[in-house]
Design a protein around this motif. Structure first.
Motif, PDB file in Angstrom:
ATOM      1  N   GLN A 225      11.368   1.646   8.046  1.00  0.00           N
ATOM      2  CA  GLN A 225      12.304   2.852   8.165  1.00  0.00           C
ATOM      3  C   GLN A 225      13.500   2.458   7.697  1.00  0.00           C
ATOM      4  N   GLU A 226      14.534   3.009   7.144  1.00  0.00           N
ATOM      5  CA  GLU A 226      15.665   2.823   7.077  1.00  0.00           C
ATOM      6  C   GLU A 226      16.734   2.916   8.317  1.00  0.00           C
ATOM      7  N   GLU A 227      17.632   1.890   8.227  1.00  0.00           N
ATOM      8  CA  GLU A 227      18.424   1.502   9.527  1.00  0.00           C
ATOM      9  C   GLU A 227      19.148   2.945   9.912  1.00  0.00           C
ATOM     10  N   ASN A 228      18.871   3.196  11.153  1.00  0.00           N
ATOM     11  CA  ASN A 228      19.342   4.380  11.801  1.00  0.00           C
ATOM     12  C   ASN A 228      18.604   5.629  11.279  1.00  0.00           C
ATOM     13  N   ASP A 229      17.407   5.580  10.712  1.00  0.00           N
ATOM     14  CA  ASP A 229      16.834   6.764  10.326  1.00  0.00           C
ATOM     15  C   ASP A 229      15.316   6.803  10.924  1.00  0.00           C
ATOM     16  N   ALA A 230      14.875   5.685  11.482  1.00  0.00           N
ATOM     17  CA  ALA A 230      13.503   5.871  12.271  1.00  0.00           C
ATOM     18  C   ALA A 230      13.437   6.977  12.955  1.00  0.00           C
TER      19      ALA A 230
ATOM     20  N   THR B 228      15.822   3.128 -28.194  1.00  0.00           N
ATOM     21  CA  THR B 228      14.603   3.070 -28.512  1.00  0.00           C
ATOM     22  C   THR B 228      13.506   3.049 -27.446  1.00  0.00           C
ATOM     23  N   GLY B 229      14.029   2.710 -26.148  1.00  0.00           N
ATOM     24  CA  GLY B 229      13.162   2.468 -25.082  1.00  0.00           C
ATOM     25  C   GLY B 229      12.360   1.080 -24.865  1.00  0.00           C
ATOM     26  N   THR B 230      12.933   0.264 -25.895  1.00  0.00           N
ATOM     27  CA  THR B 230      12.248  -1.365 -25.700  1.00  0.00           C
ATOM     28  C   THR B 230      13.184  -2.185 -25.230  1.00  0.00           C
ATOM     29  N   SER B 231      14.310  -1.693 -24.620  1.00  0.00           N
ATOM     30  CA  SER B 231      15.395  -2.489 -24.062  1.00  0.00           C
ATOM     31  C   SER B 231      15.488  -2.499 -22.373  1.00  0.00           C
ATOM     32  N   ARG B 232      15.034  -1.369 -22.081  1.00  0.00           N
ATOM     33  CA  ARG B 232      15.070  -1.520 -20.499  1.00  0.00           C
ATOM     34  C   ARG B 232      13.818  -1.065 -19.825  1.00  0.00           C
ATOM     35  N   PHE B 233      13.874  -1.182 -18.618  1.00  0.00           N
ATOM     36  CA  PHE B 233      12.462  -0.637 -17.973  1.00  0.00           C
ATOM     37  C   PHE B 233      12.832  -0.515 -16.492  1.00  0.00           C
ATOM     38  N   SER B 234      11.843  -0.045 -15.632  1.00  0.00           N
ATOM     39  CA  SER B 234      12.293   0.593 -14.202  1.00  0.00           C
ATOM     40  C   SER B 234      10.911  -0.046 -13.594  1.00  0.00           C
ATOM     41  N   VAL B 235      11.074  -0.853 -12.528  1.00  0.00           N
ATOM     42  CA  VAL B 235       9.805  -1.038 -11.483  1.00  0.00           C
ATOM     43  C   VAL B 235      10.056  -0.295 -10.141  1.00  0.00           C
ATOM     44  N   LEU B 236       9.290   0.596 -10.011  1.00  0.00           N
ATOM     45  CA  LEU B 236       9.139   1.345  -8.597  1.00  0.00           C
ATOM     46  C   LEU B 236       8.266   1.156  -7.431  1.00  0.00           C
ATOM     47  N   ILE B 237       8.572   0.723  -6.465  1.00  0.00           N
ATOM     48  CA  ILE B 237       7.537   0.390  -5.388  1.00  0.00           C
ATOM     49  C   ILE B 237       7.795   1.338  -4.128  1.00  0.00           C
ATOM     50  N   HIS B 238       6.761   2.053  -3.613  1.00  0.00           N
ATOM     51  CA  HIS B 238       6.691   2.917  -2.511  1.00  0.00           C
ATOM     52  C   HIS B 238       6.083   2.458  -1.461  1.00  0.00           C
ATOM     53  N   ASP B 239       5.210   1.221  -1.462  1.00  0.00           N
ATOM     54  CA  ASP B 239       4.137   0.751  -0.476  1.00  0.00           C
ATOM     55  C   ASP B 239       5.222   0.396   0.850  1.00  0.00           C
ATOM     56  N   ASP B 240       4.610   1.268   1.960  1.00  0.00           N
ATOM     57  CA  ASP B 240       5.422   0.969   3.232  1.00  0.00           C
ATOM     58  C   ASP B 240       5.012  -0.255   4.004  1.00  0.00           C
ATOM     59  N   ASP B 241       3.891  -1.067   3.223  1.00  0.00           N
ATOM     60  CA  ASP B 241       3.702  -2.434   3.911  1.00  0.00           C
ATOM     61  C   ASP B 241       4.862  -3.219   3.281  1.00  0.00           C
ATOM     62  N   VAL B 242       5.859  -3.588   4.279  1.00  0.00           N
ATOM     63  CA  VAL B 242       7.212  -4.150   4.035  1.00  0.00           C
ATOM     64  C   VAL B 242       6.904  -5.443   3.525  1.00  0.00           C
ATOM     65  N   ALA B 243       5.861  -6.212   4.201  1.00  0.00           N
ATOM     66  CA  ALA B 243       5.515  -7.887   3.836  1.00  0.00           C
ATOM     67  C   ALA B 243       5.056  -7.824   2.351  1.00  0.00           C
ATOM     68  N   ARG B 244       4.261  -6.849   2.191  1.00  0.00           N
ATOM     69  CA  ARG B 244       3.560  -6.895   0.686  1.00  0.00           C
ATOM     70  C   ARG B 244       4.638  -6.673  -0.193  1.00  0.00           C
ATOM     71  N   ALA B 245       5.255  -5.477  -0.009  1.00  0.00           N
ATOM     72  CA  ALA B 245       6.356  -5.012  -0.831  1.00  0.00           C
ATOM     73  C   ALA B 245       7.306  -6.299  -1.275  1.00  0.00           C
ATOM     74  N   GLN B 246       7.804  -7.002  -0.095  1.00  0.00           N
ATOM     75  CA  GLN B 246       9.041  -8.156  -0.388  1.00  0.00           C
ATOM     76  C   GLN B 246       8.172  -9.272  -1.133  1.00  0.00           C
ATOM     77  N   ALA B 247       6.941  -9.527  -1.121  1.00  0.00           N
ATOM     78  CA  ALA B 247       6.403 -10.351  -1.839  1.00  0.00           C
ATOM     79  C   ALA B 247       6.519 -10.059  -3.209  1.00  0.00           C
ATOM     80  N   ILE B 248       6.160  -8.980  -3.631  1.00  0.00           N
ATOM     81  CA  ILE B 248       6.028  -8.433  -4.998  1.00  0.00           C
ATOM     82  C   ILE B 248       7.276  -8.686  -5.537  1.00  0.00           C
ATOM     83  N   VAL B 249       8.263  -8.128  -4.961  1.00  0.00           N
ATOM     84  CA  VAL B 249       9.638  -8.114  -5.303  1.00  0.00           C
ATOM     85  C   VAL B 249      10.161  -9.836  -5.537  1.00  0.00           C
ATOM     86  N   ASN B 250       9.751 -10.610  -4.593  1.00  0.00           N
ATOM     87  CA  ASN B 250      10.071 -11.956  -4.949  1.00  0.00           C
ATOM     88  C   ASN B 250       9.084 -12.523  -6.086  1.00  0.00           C
TER      89      ASN B 250
END
Length: 667
Positions: free
Chosen positions: A239-244, A406-428
């Motif tokens: 949960q986000e800080e002070n949001d749980a 043209t769409g070849t210069s930028r991209f975005s990666v979105l992660i919604h997994d609530d498994d924080v450990a797995r998500a952090q490993a993917i980011v790293n």
């Protein structure tokens, strides 16, 4: 006296495997186990790791169970069946397995995906069930080698008996099992096991949110249970800080999903590419739906939705064809008739593509344009491929191309997994800096939600929670519970006596004093505590503080010895004066009640009460009896030297207890 013993064989917070013994009946609730772990994140339970910091071995944990004695297995959702093929094919377990139809269908997909993903990872393991670190790109990640094959998965699915929500099953004689919707996923269930009129509810992964596509949470699983066992809850780190727990589940989850979809829509508006890392089921379906609707509503060109997964096509189709397991809003679309999800429309327009693997992607002719790619968080090869390729495209993009968008210069990666450990490993692992947007969408109950739902556990005598939940529940909240709050931990046996006493404080002093003041009557301050013992309620005077050697009570009757934990202690005091038991008699006199008056009072509060002739008891005077009939049994109230109530069932106890409390409060 029936009792239930519970042992947790999984050391992980998100997955559970409970061995339960109910007298001579033994059964398993869920058989979940994580397929991966991350060494850079400390385990929530230190027992989950060995001295060498390796993934806990499920075979070692399961080897201590006498599987020949296990009568049946209950599976709550597709996340909690990782070890089912091993149990059915490599142990002596010979009983039935119960799960809903969607749990069986999605569970098979999840098991097959895990098997194929680990098979493609190229890990060479000396041990059959513990993985070592994988390639350098996924450094720090450990994979659990599945201890079964594809044939074992197929065979285990044939052992599953499909059940429906609100269906009652009888796996063994004298045991009835009820299933209720957990709200967490399509087909997600909570279980109630009934034995000798005692119900134990097992609350697996659940959510109170109603803004997602699965069928909503069914609170009736708690209302009739005498014992409640919680399996898990959301980690505060998710949960986000002070949001749980601060916002209602609908608001909290809707905000998270809208944030992700807004980021994706903004990227697609700029003709950028988007990589969404998420399972091809669950919340991913809601995000895909909302992104497609936003793009269409803004009159933007539809991107090419590419889903790389061996099971994605089946899981999305299951969402369309299992309409009866969806929420009320989605079910209403089926009567139009309309498909509840957007994937059929996207396929007809040629903008939805299913690719089983990267090798198949090379052979597919996908139209040019903006891509919206969905990849499983377990598929590190696919994630690395697109991030590397898109980073290379961005580095080779000229200034003119960037200015032209043209769409070849930028991209975005979105992660919604609530498994924080797995998500952090993917980011790293992918290391693309500010291009990664991580917004965890945590569906599971928070600790605030647990406090909320426990208010519906009106008949609960015991509530059993994992130790990590008990440690995070506020002390103030725990003190408000009238039931016993117990905790369990890894490999710890917890025994609950289903007939133990239930203590209910009765605020006689405050309520009676205020009522008598309003009526202008003489009154004495009366304090006491009403306790309920299994099968019997006693309301007894206790004048031991001012007793004489003859122990003579009010009315000249000698008081009977008061059973421990089953008495109502009465004391009296003058208004505004110090307590003087020898000078002031008690005005609360049970002997003044007649059977006719009690029967009339109980009838006024809704019970069917009649006076019957009890005859003399033990050579003494005639005893007044009041017989009460309620749903599920009868009760007999014997009015002699106090009130003694004999009940034929536990459910009758609660009804009679509540009625007596109302009668006493109204005096």
């Amino acid at each position: 006296m029936p009792s239930i013993s519970t042992i947790s064989f999984s050391p992980f917070e998100r997955h559970h495997l409970l061995l339960c013994e109910l007298d001579d009946t033994m059964f398993i609730v869920d058989c979940g186990w994580p397929t991966e772990d991350y060494s850079n994140v400390q385990a929530a339970d230190s027992k989950a790791r060995t001295a060498k910091d390796t993934v806990a071995n499920p075979r070692d944990a399961l080897s201590s169970i006498n599987w020949a004695r296990v009568d049946f297995v209950l599976i709550s959702n597709y996340e909690q069946m990782t070890l089912l093929p091993y149990i059915t094919e490599y142990t002596e377990f010979a009983g039935p397995v119960y799960a809903t139809e969607p749990t069986k269908a999605y569970g098979r997909c999840v098991l097959e995906e895990g098997l194929q993903t680990i098979g493609r990872s190229g890990n060479s393991l000396s041990d059959a069930h513990v993985g070592t670190s994988s390639s350098a790109g996924a450094e720090g990640r450990r994979a659990l080698q599945m201890p079964y094959t594809q044939q074992d998965i197929v065979a285990s699915m044939e052992r599953i008996t499909d059940v429906r929500h609100n269906e009652i099953i009888t796996p063994v004689p004298f045991v009835r099992v009820y299933t209720r919707s957990s709200g967490y996923c399509i087909g997600g269930a909570n279980w109630t096991v009934e034995y000798k009129n005692h119900r134990t509810a097992f609350i697996s992964t659940s959510t109170l949110a109603t803004c997602l596509h699965p069928q909503e949470w069914d609170s009736s699983v708690l209302s009739e249970a005498q014992a409640v066992v919680f399996c898990d809850a959301a980690d505060p780190a998710e949960q986000e800080e002070n949001d749980a727990g601060a916002a209602p589940p609908n608001v909290h989850i809707s905000q998270k999903i809208n944030q992700l979809c807004s980021t994706a829509t903004a990227a697609l508006k700029q003709r950028n590419r988007v990589l969404l890392i998420g399972e091809p089921y669950g919340v991913t379906q809601d995000i895909l739906q909302l992104v497609a609707e936003n793009v269409i509503s803004l009159n933007l060109p539809l991107p090419q939705f590419v889903i790389v997964s061996p099971i994605a096509e089946r899981t999305l189709q299951y969402g369309n064809i299992m309409g009866e397991w969806l929420c009320a809003t989605k079910q209403a679309l089926l009567y139009l008739p309309e498909y509840p999800f957007v994937d059929k429309d996207l396929r007809q327009k040629g903008h939805l593509h299913f690719v089983r693997s990267l090798s198949q992607l090379a052979t597919r002719n996908i139209p040019q344009g903006t891509w919206f790619v969905i990849a499983s968080p377990r598929d590190s090869a696919t994630i690395n491929h697109f991030v590397r390729q898109w980073q290379q495209d961005a580095s080779q993009c000229s200034s003119a191309d960037m200015a032209g968008g043209t769409g070849t210069s930028r991209f975005s990666v979105l992660i919604h997994d609530d498994d924080v450990a797995r998500a952090q490993a993917i980011v790293n692992q992918i290391s693309v800096g500010n291009e990664v947007t991580y917004v965890p969408v945590s569906q599971r109950m928070t600790y605030g939600n647990i406090e909320q739902v426990l208010a519906n556990a009106v008949r609960a005598q015991h509530v059993l929670v994992p130790s990590f939940i008990r440690a995070r529940l506020p002390a103030a909240a725990v003190s408000r519970f009238e039931f016993g709050l117990l905790e369990y931990s890894y490999l710890q046996a917890t025994v609950i006596d289903l007939d133990t006493d239930r203590h209910l404080p009765l605020s006689i002093q405050r309520e009676m004093t205020q009522q008598m003041k309003r009526d202008g009557k003489q009154h004495a301050i009366v304090s006491g505590k009403l306790s309920l013992s299994a099968g019997e309620i006693r309301l007894m005077r206790d004048d031991s503080s001012n007793d004489t050697s003859d122990n003579v009570g009010e009315g000249g009757l000698k008081n009977e010895p008061t059973p421990s934990n089953t008495r109502l202690q009465l004391s009296a005091a003058d208004q505004g004066a110090a307590y003087n038991a020898s000078a002031v008699p008690a005005h609360y006199n049970l002997a003044s009640w007649t059977p006719q008056r009690l029967a009339s009072e109980l009838s006024d509060v809704g019970l069917n009460a009649v006076v019957i002739d009890g005859g003399p008891r033990s050579g003494g005077p005639a005893t007044g009896l009041v017989q009460v009939s309620v749903a599920g049994g009868t009760a007999t109230i014997r009015m002699h030297r106090g009130w003694e109530v004999d009940c034929t069932s536990v459910s009758t106890q609660w009804a009679v207890l509540d009625a007596l409390r109302q009668v006493l409060k109204s005096v």
